[in-house]
Design an enzyme around this catalytic site. Structure first.
Site, PDB file in Angstrom:
ATOM      1  N   PRO A  71       0.847  -1.208   0.000  1.00  0.00           N
ATOM      2  CA  PRO A  71       0.000   0.000   0.000  1.00  0.00           C
ATOM      3  C   PRO A  71       0.875   1.249   0.000  1.00  0.00           C
ATOM      4  O   PRO A  71       1.966   1.246   0.575  1.00  0.00           O
ATOM      5  CB  PRO A  71      -0.809  -0.134   1.297  1.00  0.00           C
ATOM      6  CG  PRO A  71      -0.130  -1.179   2.117  1.00  0.00           C
ATOM      7  CD  PRO A  71       0.690  -2.013   1.210  1.00  0.00           C
ATOM      8  N   HIS A  72       0.406   2.284  -0.649  1.00  0.00           N
ATOM      9  CA  HIS A  72       1.211   3.511  -0.706  1.00  0.00           C
ATOM     10  C   HIS A  72       0.318   4.703  -1.031  1.00  0.00           C
ATOM     11  O   HIS A  72      -0.834   4.534  -1.468  1.00  0.00           O
ATOM     12  CB  HIS A  72       2.336   3.384  -1.734  1.00  0.00           C
ATOM     13  CG  HIS A  72       1.849   3.076  -3.110  1.00  0.00           C
ATOM     14  ND1 HIS A  72       1.688   1.805  -3.583  1.00  0.00           N
ATOM     15  CD2 HIS A  72       1.456   3.885  -4.129  1.00  0.00           C
ATOM     16  CE1 HIS A  72       1.251   1.824  -4.824  1.00  0.00           C
ATOM     17  NE2 HIS A  72       1.090   3.081  -5.174  1.00  0.00           N
ATOM     18  N   GLY A  73       0.881   5.878  -0.862  1.00  0.00           N
ATOM     19  CA  GLY A  73       0.147   7.085  -1.201  1.00  0.00           C
ATOM     20  C   GLY A  73       1.047   8.291  -1.087  1.00  0.00           C
ATOM     21  O   GLY A  73       2.105   8.236  -0.442  1.00  0.00           O
TER      22      GLY A  73
END
Lengths: 157, 562
Positions: A71-73
């Site tokens: 997951p990333h952002g």
């Protein structure tokens, strides 16, 4: 120009690794990982990070298969790339690409201005996790220190 | 009629033809004298036999006998008379049936044919020749370039030292003139001083001499020179070449740019101002099995899917087009939009296995250099140990051997680039690699354009020909200055908004339906607008960025600018 970190061990430290992750759902695990990030003093807006990571998940699941999710952002809530990692006690459903449950997590957040670094770091994580032996060693790590040591050894080889 | 007159005039001007005509006249003279002597002898012999004949009858007998017609109405009956008849028949056979036709063919008819050939392959262009392209040699690049020049209605001439070949070229619709490309006078006769472009497509030494010679005739004419050895660049520039084309280097780099390597990140293959054109594989990503409308790539990232590759076949996609594991997306967008695209997809199907390069020649080494710049690991399979630069990255041996390919890592390689300079070898290697790895990306080089489809059939995903690469580079100097060649016969190109389209919307223009080209972006007042609004009117002073086949491009020019 900021030097791009080549080694994940430069982005990660044992205190950013959570073993085990106790969440049993996608949202719970994401919250747990984001909390690790938020607990660092340099994070300005944890909610902004939470929103960015969730928005990304809504577009496409970051469960890349083989029991791994990245997951990333990108968020205005941080000034530099921050990486956290964790292993769940039991694999959870993460709507991964191969349909298999996920137990190994790497969460990366970074500022809007570091798009290039962000992509390089994500590619680096994904590339390392292609190796089955490496994945299983990380999953069987009993502590954050052991997890970090496995990562160090992999990057040194 | 005019053609015949021109041929006759040319023929009679030739010194050799004049000499031959004189010889022929002498032989005819000998024949006339012989006939006169025979006529006299006949009159004497017939009188001796008691026959009375006029001179005309005697002449008639000589001609009838020499031509072996022998009507038999007049005959000599005595032995001396019959011996004389035999002599006349024999000399007649020799002269009329052997020597004269032979002489006629040798000294008159053959030179006449030669003169005809000369008139079909000129030694110089007319003084009115202007803005033409002079090709110093007929090679694979020239073959492809001539096709392009023809389709754009540009005048050209190929210089050919051998008359026979020059005639054959002209007979086959290729304009050629006879001359030595290493002779200054040839370029004077080719009106190089009035030409739009001189293409020096020989080796480095020949090209230096050509550039030097042409520069002596004209200070301003454009000279495009092919360069083989980078050390020759300075010399060619000093000699007067205005544009240098390092074809092997260009081809190698272009092949490497098409290599997807082990990442799903968009691989930029061309740029128009702020607009980037890139490719990205769908294999191993959430894209496979979905339609474009389901994926919402444009809404999420801003990047526009302007085309799809399916095993070498290019398609303009629609919203319902399904993405397969073998699909490669052709994308257009700004750098920021591609950052968003990369962030979204860079985590899927990443591999760090080295790319395979088969052949360590100039093209292979140039491909390796580009991969190195892109931080993609590679292995070069090369037979010749003298070509090894970095032993850690070279595998010495034949790429046709399974053990060598396996040692190089074919089983894990995300892509293979086939670069040898032999088209047949490249076809063999492509088939072999495709059998070993049905899922791997294979990019192949060909020297001749005609082998492109063969390599596609052999299993190559992308093929680039030396000929097209060179012809395109030369043509860009002449006609267009902003074309990105995506693959054989497929370009992204700029075109000013034609007056016919100014003020109309993209929907109204029906560009895609009428030409097969798709508008990728519209540039107005220096601002690039990727993925333009289909309902917005096209600006009068704007520039269209289009993607399409060579045929589509021609159709666009024909439909909207004529």
């Amino acid at each position: 120009m900021v030097e791009v970190p080549v080694l994940l061990t430069e982005l990660l430290s044992p205190d950013q690794i959570k073993i085990p992750l106790v969440g049993t759902s996608k949202d719970a695990v994401l919250d747990e990982l984001i909390d690790v990030v938020a607990n660092r003093g340099e994070v300005q807006d944890a909610e902004e990070i939470r929103r960015a990571v969730r928005d990304r998940e809504e577009v496409l699941s970051t469960g890349i298969g083989n029991g791994v999710a990245i997951p990333h952002g990108k968020s205005t809530g941080v000034d530099r790339l921050i990486l956290t990692a964790g292993v769940t006690e039991r694999p959870i459903d993460f709507e991964a690409l191969d349909g298999q449950p996920v137990s190994l997590f790497f969460l990366l957040v970074g500022p809007d201005s570091a798009a290039g670094q962000h992509v390089k770091a994500l590619s680096r994580i994904s590339r390392l996790l292609r190796k089955e032996s490496f994945r299983s060693r990380l999953c069987s790590a009993g502590s954050a220190e052991e997890f970090y040591q496995v990562l160090e050894e992999a990057e040194a080889s | 009629m005019k053609f015949v007159t021109a041929q006759l005039s040319y023929f009679f001007r030739l010194p050799e033809a004049q000499r031959n005509l004189r010889t022929l006249a002498k032989l005819i003279g000998v024949l006339v004298v012989l006939t006169a002597v025979y006529t006299g002898i006949f009159l004497l012999l017939s009188a001796w036999e008691g026959q009375e004949h006029s001179i005309v009858s005697a002449f008639y007998w000589v001609v009838v006998t020499m031509t072996t017609l022998g009507f038999g109405d007049i005959t000599l009956e005595s032995d001396p008379g019959r011996l004389f008849s035999v002599l006349v028949i024999t000399s007649g056979v020799l002269f009329l049936l052997v020597i004269l036709p032979f002489t006629f063919i040798q000294f008159f008819y053959a030179p006449w044919l030669e003169a005809q050939r000369h008139s079909r392959a000129p030694r110089q262009l007319s003084e009115s020749a202007r803005n033409h392209v002079i090709l110093a040699y007929y090679d694979p690049v020239a073959i492809t370039l001539i096709d392009q020049l023809k389709s754009y209605g540009r005048e050209y001439v190929v210089i050919e030292p051998e008359l026979q070949r020059a005639v054959e070229f002209n007979d086959n619709g290729i304009r050629a003139m006879v001359g030595d490309p290493q002779d200054l006078d040839t370029f004077r006769r080719a009106r190089a001083d009035q030409a739009a472009l001189v293409v020096a497509n020989g080796d480095d030494y020949q090209n230096t001499n050509i550039a030097f010679s042409v520069r002596e005739l004209s200070e301003s004419v454009n000279i495009v020179a092919k360069v083989r050895d980078p050390d020759s660049i300075d010399v060619l520039e000093l000699a007067g070449a205005t544009h240098l084309i390092q074809l092997a280097e260009m081809l190698g780099r272009s092949l490497a740019r098409r290599t997807l390597g082990g990442e799903v990140r968009a691989n930029v293959i061309g740029q128009f101002g702020d607009l980037l054109i890139a490719e990205a594989p769908a294999a191993g990503t959430p894209l496979q099995g979905k339609t474009l409308i389901e994926m919402r790539i444009r809404e999420v990232t801003g990047v526009n899917v302007v085309g799809l590759w399916e095993r070498g076949q290019f398609q303009i996609p629609g919203p319902e087009t399904v993405i397969h594991p073998t699909t490669v997306l052709v994308l257009a967008g700004t750098a920021e939009e591609f950052d968003r695209f990369d962030e979204l997809f860079c985590i899927y199907n990443v591999s760090d296995a080295p790319v395979l390069i088969l052949g360590g020649g100039r093209v292979g080494r140039a491909a390796a250099k580009t991969l190195e710049e892109r931080e993609i690991d590679y292995r070069i399979v090369e037979k010749n140990p003298d070509r090894v630069r970095d032993p850690a990255r070279y595998i010495i041996g034949s790429a046709a051997e399974l053990a060598i390919l396996e040692e190089a890592g074919i089983q894990e390689a995300p892509s293979t680039i086939v670069t040898t300079n032999d088209d047949a070898t490249n076809t063999y290697l492509t088939i072999y690699c495709r059998r070993l790895r049905p899922d791997m990306q294979i990019i192949a080089r060909t020297t001749l354009e005609r082998n492109v489809s063969t390599l596609h059939r052999a299993g190559a995903d992308f093929v680039m020909s030396y000929a097209s690469m060179g012809a395109n580079a030369v043509f860009n100097v002449l006609e267009r200055d902003d074309v990105v060649m995506l693959a054989e016969g497929l370009d992204v190109f700029r075109y000013p908004v034609p007056p016919k389209l100014a003020g109309t919307t993209l929907v109204e223009s029906n560009i895609r339906e009428r030409t097969g080209c798709s508008v990728v972006a519209v540039e107005s007042d220096g601002i690039m607008q990727p993925s333009p609004d289909p309902a917005a009117p096209l600006p009068e002073e704007g520039v269209l960025i289009l993607i399409g086949t060579t045929e589509g491009e021609r159709q666009f020019v024909k439909t909207f600018t004529s």
